[in-house]
Design an enzyme around this catalytic site. Sequence first.
Site, PDB file in Angstrom:
ATOM      1  N   LYS A   1      -6.563  73.370 -10.729  1.00 19.82           N
ATOM      2  CA  LYS A   1      -6.229  74.558 -10.510  1.00 19.82           C
ATOM      3  C   LYS A   1      -5.156  75.154 -11.326  1.00 19.82           C
ATOM      4  CE  LYS A   1      -3.952  71.621  -7.417  1.00 19.82           C
ATOM      5  NZ  LYS A   1      -3.929  70.923  -6.186  1.00 19.82           N
TER       6      LYS A   1
ATOM      7  N   GLY B   1      -9.318  73.384  -1.086  1.00 22.37           N
ATOM      8  CA  GLY B   1     -10.329  72.229  -0.759  1.00 22.37           C
ATOM      9  C   GLY B   1     -11.680  72.582  -0.602  1.00 22.37           C
TER      10      GLY B   1
ATOM     11  N   GLY C   1      -1.995  61.897   0.997  1.00 20.95           N
ATOM     12  CA  GLY C   1      -2.740  62.269  -0.108  1.00 20.95           C
ATOM     13  C   GLY C   1      -2.932  63.608  -0.415  1.00 20.95           C
TER      14      GLY C   1
ATOM     15  N   GLU D   1       0.547  66.569  -4.728  1.00 24.71           N
ATOM     16  CA  GLU D   1       0.475  66.299  -6.281  1.00 24.71           C
ATOM     17  C   GLU D   1       1.193  64.865  -6.759  1.00 24.71           C
ATOM     18  OE1 GLU D   1      -1.806  68.353  -7.984  1.00 24.71           O
ATOM     19  OE2 GLU D   1      -1.982  68.875  -6.026  1.00 24.71           O
TER      20      GLU D   1
ATOM     21  N   LYS E   1      -3.189  78.681  -7.366  1.00 21.11           N
ATOM     22  CA  LYS E   1      -4.118  79.069  -6.423  1.00 21.11           C
ATOM     23  C   LYS E   1      -4.299  80.675  -6.126  1.00 21.11           C
ATOM     24  CE  LYS E   1      -4.443  74.509  -4.204  1.00 21.11           C
ATOM     25  NZ  LYS E   1      -3.748  73.624  -3.249  1.00 21.11           N
TER      26      LYS E   1
ATOM     27  N   GLY F   1      -7.027  67.138   0.102  1.00 21.02           N
ATOM     28  CA  GLY F   1      -7.330  65.756   0.480  1.00 21.02           C
ATOM     29  C   GLY F   1      -8.599  65.403  -0.230  1.00 21.02           C
TER      30      GLY F   1
HETATM   31  N1  HSE Z   1      -1.432  69.485  -3.516  1.00 21.17           N
HETATM   32  C1  HSE Z   1      -2.271  70.113  -2.796  1.00 21.17           C
HETATM   33  C2  HSE Z   1      -1.927  70.647  -1.697  1.00 21.17           C
HETATM   34  C3  HSE Z   1      -3.532  69.678  -2.949  1.00 21.17           C
HETATM   35  O1  HSE Z   1      -0.922  70.077  -0.927  1.00 21.17           O
HETATM   36  O2  HSE Z   1      -2.431  71.588  -1.068  1.00 21.17           O
HETATM   37  C4  HSE Z   1      -4.806  70.538  -2.497  1.00 21.17           C
HETATM   38  O3  HSE Z   1      -5.128  71.346  -3.589  1.00 21.17           O
END
Ligand code: HSE
Length: 430
Positions: free
Chosen positions: A106, A135, A188, A191, A206, A305
Amino acid sequence: MQASLGIGMLGLGTVGSAVAARLIGEWEMLGARAGVTPVLRRVAVRDLTRTRDVDLRNVELTSDAQALVDDPAVDIVVEVMGGVEPARSLISRALQRGKTVVTANKAVIAESGPALAGLAASHGAGLWFEAAVGGGLPIVALLRASLGADVVRGVDSIVNATTNIMLTRMREEGVRFETAVAEAQRRGFAEADPSSDVDGWDAAYKLVIMSWLAFGVHVEPEAVDRRGIRDVRLHDLAYTGQLGYSVKLVAHAERAVRSGAVHLRVRPTAVPADHPLYAVDDSDNAVIISSDLADTVILSGLGGGGASTASAVVSDVVQAARTRGCPPAAPLTAEPVLLSDEDVEVAGYLRLIVDPSGEAQAAAVQMLEDRGVPVTAAFDKPPLDGPFPQLLLLTGAAPRAVHDRALETLDTLPVVREIACAMDRIESAA
Ligand code: HSE
């Protein structure tokens, strides 16, 4: 025997492992859908000695990412390494060689999407990035294709799972900020550097991508009106809860009908119980698109994830393979005109620490209304940590600039000791 397409992947972390598992484990199904079998040939990793939890016996691991991109046996480069460099340079290199690129990055798409899409177009290459937003939620496809006949008016969304997990835990269990970050990391979602999540950068990237596709303009991530969740206090999660609100990191974009000017913001926002974002908790994401023909379209579900992001990555691989030779056109990209703070309307939630004279509520409400900020509700609250009582105020819609100027004056009122919280609020439709 069906023809095959060579896949080279950059990165083998949480997302890369899930992508590899699907490409290897379901090659037959994916091949049937694509009309050509995608074969994972090479994966570039930093550490060749690390043990992996995916069976890569027929895949060559390499530490030479450039050689992987240049390899004539690699037709599609899947970039899931994250970070801006060297990812951006490797994507450029692949596009310059006319290769298809599928990326989940992104930051790179938000910063350089138009330049990379132009590069792809001039080399007859394809650039696919469904996984960069939400996602496995098909937000890019929705904006790029499904709403191709619509004029999009606005986007309201929760697109960062990490902060949504954190705010949910903080509100429901009263856990501290640090504990909440640790949970998002352990699961997970965060970042590598979670400040990108908690300071709102991830959501801003985003939002920039969604606005690019929705409005045909490219706003620099730095131009997003961005605030993260570091200043959100447990007290305010509790008080807004008592008033029927839930605090979310809302990513909002709007375009003025007449001028076409746009506004993008990412801010902690009190969302009312009758709003579709209210119940979007934990690792879920949701995107609400308002447009002239389709009216309101809502996508919601798991927003990140390994598995969910792999769904988008591998779906892009299948689409790219199926439409090879006919890559998607570069999205429209005009220079944006940004709405000024005089033209963007917001409502608010305020918590003030006030003098115990009993006169604070009347004085504060009078002052705000005199300066053009309507007050829709006011509540006196007892002291929290110190000796001074508190005052909660809900302010109604007024331009951001009017709100900001009124807050500066509020701060100088003798009965106001401190503005402990000033947060955006979405007004209830009721
Ligand atoms: N770090 C991002 C989040 C991962 O927490 O949404 C998914 O893009």
